[in-house]
Design an enzyme around this catalytic site. Structure first.
Site, mmCIF file in Angstrom:
data_model
loop_
_atom_site.group_PDB
_atom_site.id
_atom_site.type_symbol
_atom_site.label_atom_id
_atom_site.label_comp_id
_atom_site.label_asym_id
_atom_site.label_seq_id
_atom_site.Cartn_x
_atom_site.Cartn_y
_atom_site.Cartn_z
ATOM 1 N N LYS A 127 -8.813 -3.329 -1.998
ATOM 2 C CA LYS A 127 -7.451 -3.234 -1.459
ATOM 3 C C LYS A 127 -6.965 -4.645 -1.172
ATOM 4 O O LYS A 127 -7.552 -5.359 -0.352
ATOM 5 C CB LYS A 127 -7.466 -2.402 -0.178
ATOM 6 N N ARG A 185 4.841 0.622 5.557
ATOM 7 C CA ARG A 185 4.729 0.252 6.974
ATOM 8 C C ARG A 185 5.970 0.681 7.738
ATOM 9 O O ARG A 185 5.891 0.988 8.927
ATOM 10 C CB ARG A 185 4.449 -1.245 7.102
ATOM 11 N N LYS A 203 -6.047 -0.985 -5.354
ATOM 12 C CA LYS A 203 -4.728 -0.824 -4.745
ATOM 13 C C LYS A 203 -4.129 -2.170 -4.434
ATOM 14 O O LYS A 203 -4.844 -2.994 -3.860
ATOM 15 C CB LYS A 203 -4.908 -0.004 -3.470
HETATM 16 C C1 PBG Z 1 -3.569 1.633 5.840
HETATM 17 C C2 PBG Z 1 -2.860 1.929 4.565
HETATM 18 C C3 PBG Z 1 -1.762 1.246 4.044
HETATM 19 C C4 PBG Z 1 -1.437 1.889 2.854
HETATM 20 C C5 PBG Z 1 -2.316 2.926 2.688
HETATM 21 N N1 PBG Z 1 -3.214 2.931 3.758
HETATM 22 C C6 PBG Z 1 -0.949 0.167 4.601
HETATM 23 C C7 PBG Z 1 -1.461 -1.168 4.838
HETATM 24 O O1 PBG Z 1 -2.573 -1.531 4.501
HETATM 25 O O2 PBG Z 1 -0.673 -1.898 5.418
HETATM 26 C C8 PBG Z 1 -0.317 1.470 1.948
HETATM 27 C C9 PBG Z 1 0.159 2.529 1.028
HETATM 28 C C10 PBG Z 1 1.458 2.212 0.391
HETATM 29 O O3 PBG Z 1 2.017 1.109 0.506
HETATM 30 O O4 PBG Z 1 1.955 3.114 -0.272
HETATM 31 N N2 PBG Z 1 -3.732 2.799 6.607
#
Ligand code: PBG
Length: 324
Positions: free
Chosen positions: A195, A205, A248
Site C-alpha cells: 500500500k 478520507r 494499492k
Molecule cells: C485505511 C484505508 C484507506 C483506504 C483504504 N483503507 C485510506 C488511507 O490509507 O488513507 C483508501 C481507499 C481509497 O482511497 O479508495 N483504512
C-alpha cells in the site's frame, strides 16, 4: 515474416475476429464493491468527491449489498464510520460497533454475498492515523493488539474475510494468530500488502473523515518510488499467512501488480482507489472522457497486468456494463 506478409490488422478487421483473439476478459467474478457504513437509520449521504458513492446506514447498506449481489458481484468490502472517535480508536473493536452490526445485517439478509471488512483504526481515531500515537509517532507493536481485537470482532460477527490496511509490520502474523486462537482458522486474510503513500486516497478520507490531523502516512505506507520493497512487503505478508495479497492504488502501480503476478503463486488483488474513481468521474462530468469506456478500459488493464481480484467503486456500473 515481416510486412507485407505479416499484417496484424487482419485479425482486427471484424468484431468476430477481435472476439476470437482477445487475450483478457474482465468478469464480474473479479469485482469487489466497497461501501461506507455509518450510524443512524435511513441515512444516505452523498460523498462530494465521489459522485455515485454514499455513506449509508445499515438499512440502506442491506439494499445496496442486495443490488450488487443481484448483479453478480461476489463480494463487498466494508468501511465503518463510527459515531464516536477517540485517541485509541476503541470503537474499532467494539463487539456491537458499526462494522460488526453491518456484517450481521448483511449476512442475515444477503447471505451469499461475501463480506470483507477493512481492518484499520484510522476511521476510528481522533488523530486519523492508522495506529496508536505516542510522542507524535505511530507505534507499531502496540497497534498490533488493536488490529487483533478489531479483526476478531469482525470474525465473530460473521465476516467472511478480513482485510488489514494499516501497513504495520507483523500485522498479518498477529491477526492470523488471533483468528486461529479463537476458532477462526477458516477466515482468510486479504492483506493490503503493498500500500503506497498515495495522494489518490484523498476522496476516501473525505468519505471516511480520516485525514491525519498531523503529519502524513509516509512512516508506514510505502514510498511510491519502490518496486523491490513492494515485493518484499508482499513476500513477508505471504510468509505471515496472507491468503490474498493486494496492491494499492492500482492503475499507477501496474508494474507492481505485474511483478507480483510473476513472483508469487497467490491470488493477487488490486484496489482501484477513490482518487482513480474520482478522476474518471470528474473528467466524464466535464465531457472530457467517456465514463463507461474509461471504467472498462482501466479495469481491464488492471486485470491484464495480473490482478485476479479488483476492488472498485465502479463495481455496480461495471457489472451492469458486463451484462449488456
Ligand atoms: C485505511 C484505508 C484507506 C483506504 C483504504 N483503507 C485510506 C488511507 O490509507 O488513507 C483508501 C481507499 C481509497 O482511497 O479508495 N483504512
Amino acid at each position: 515474416m515481416p510486412f507485407p506478409q505479416d499484417r496484424l490488422r487482419r485479425l482486427r478487421a471484424t468484431a468476430g475476429f477481435r472476439r476470437l483473439v482477445r487475450e483478457t476478459r474482465l468478469s464480474v467474478d473479479n469485482l469487489i464493491a466497497p461501501f461506507f457504513v455509518m450510524e443512524g437509520r435511513d441515512v444516505r449521504q452523498p460523498i462530494g468527491a465521489m459522485p455515485g458513492q454514499w455513506r449509508v446506514s445499515v438499512d440502506h447498506l442491506i439494499k445496496d449489498a442486495g443490488e450488487v449481489h443481484a448483479l453478480g458481484v461476489p463480494a463487498i468490502l466494508l468501511f465503518g464510520i463510527p459515531a464516536r472517535k477517540d485517541e485509541l480508536g476503541s470503537e474499532a473493536w467494539a463487539p456491537d460497533g458499526i462494522v460488526p452490526r453491518a456484517v450481521r445485517a448483511v449476512k442475515d439478509t444477503v447471505p451469499d454475498v461475501m463480506v470483507i471488512t477493512d481492518v484499520c483504526v484510522d476511521e476510528y481515531t481522533t488523530h486519523g492515523h492508522c495506529g496508536i500515537v505516542k510522542d507524535g509517532q505511530v507505534v507499531n507493536d502496540e497497534t498490533l493488539a488493536c488490529l487483533q481485537k478489531m479483526a476478531l470482532s469482525h470474525a465473530r460477527a460473521g465476516a467472511d474475510m478480513v482485510a488489514p490496511s494499516d501497513m504495520m509490520d507483523g500485522r498479518i502474523g498477529a491477526i492470523r494468530q488471533a483468528l486461529d486462537g479463537e476458532g477462526f482458522s477458516q477466515v482468510p486474510i486479504l492483506a493490503y500488502a503493498a500500500k503506497f503513500a498515495s495522494c489518490l486516497y484523498a476522496p476516501f478520507r473525505e468519505a471516511a473523515d480520516s485525514t491525519p490531523k498531523f503529519g502524513d502516512r509516509q512512516s508506514y505506507q510505502m514510498d511510491p518510488a519502490n518496486l523491490r520493497e513492494a515485493l518484499r512487503e508482499i513476500e513477508l505478508d505471504i510468509q505471515e499467512g496472507a491468503d490474498i495479497v493486494m496492491i494499492k492504488p492500482a492503475l499507477p502501480y501496474l508494474d507492481v501488480v505485474h511483478a507480483a503476478r510473476q513472483a508469487f503463486n497467490r491470488p493477487i488483488a488490486a484496489y482501484q482507489v477513490s482518487g482513480e474513481y474520482s478522476m474518471i468521474k470528474a473528467a466524464a462530468q466535464l465531457g472530457w472522457l467517456d465514463e463507461r469506456r474509461a471504467m472498462l478500459e482501466t479495469l481491464l488493464a488492471i486485470h491484464r497486468a495480473g490482478a485476479d481480484l479488483i476492488l472498485t467503486y465502479f463495481a455496480k456500473e461495471a457489472a451492469r456494463a458486463l451484462h449488456e
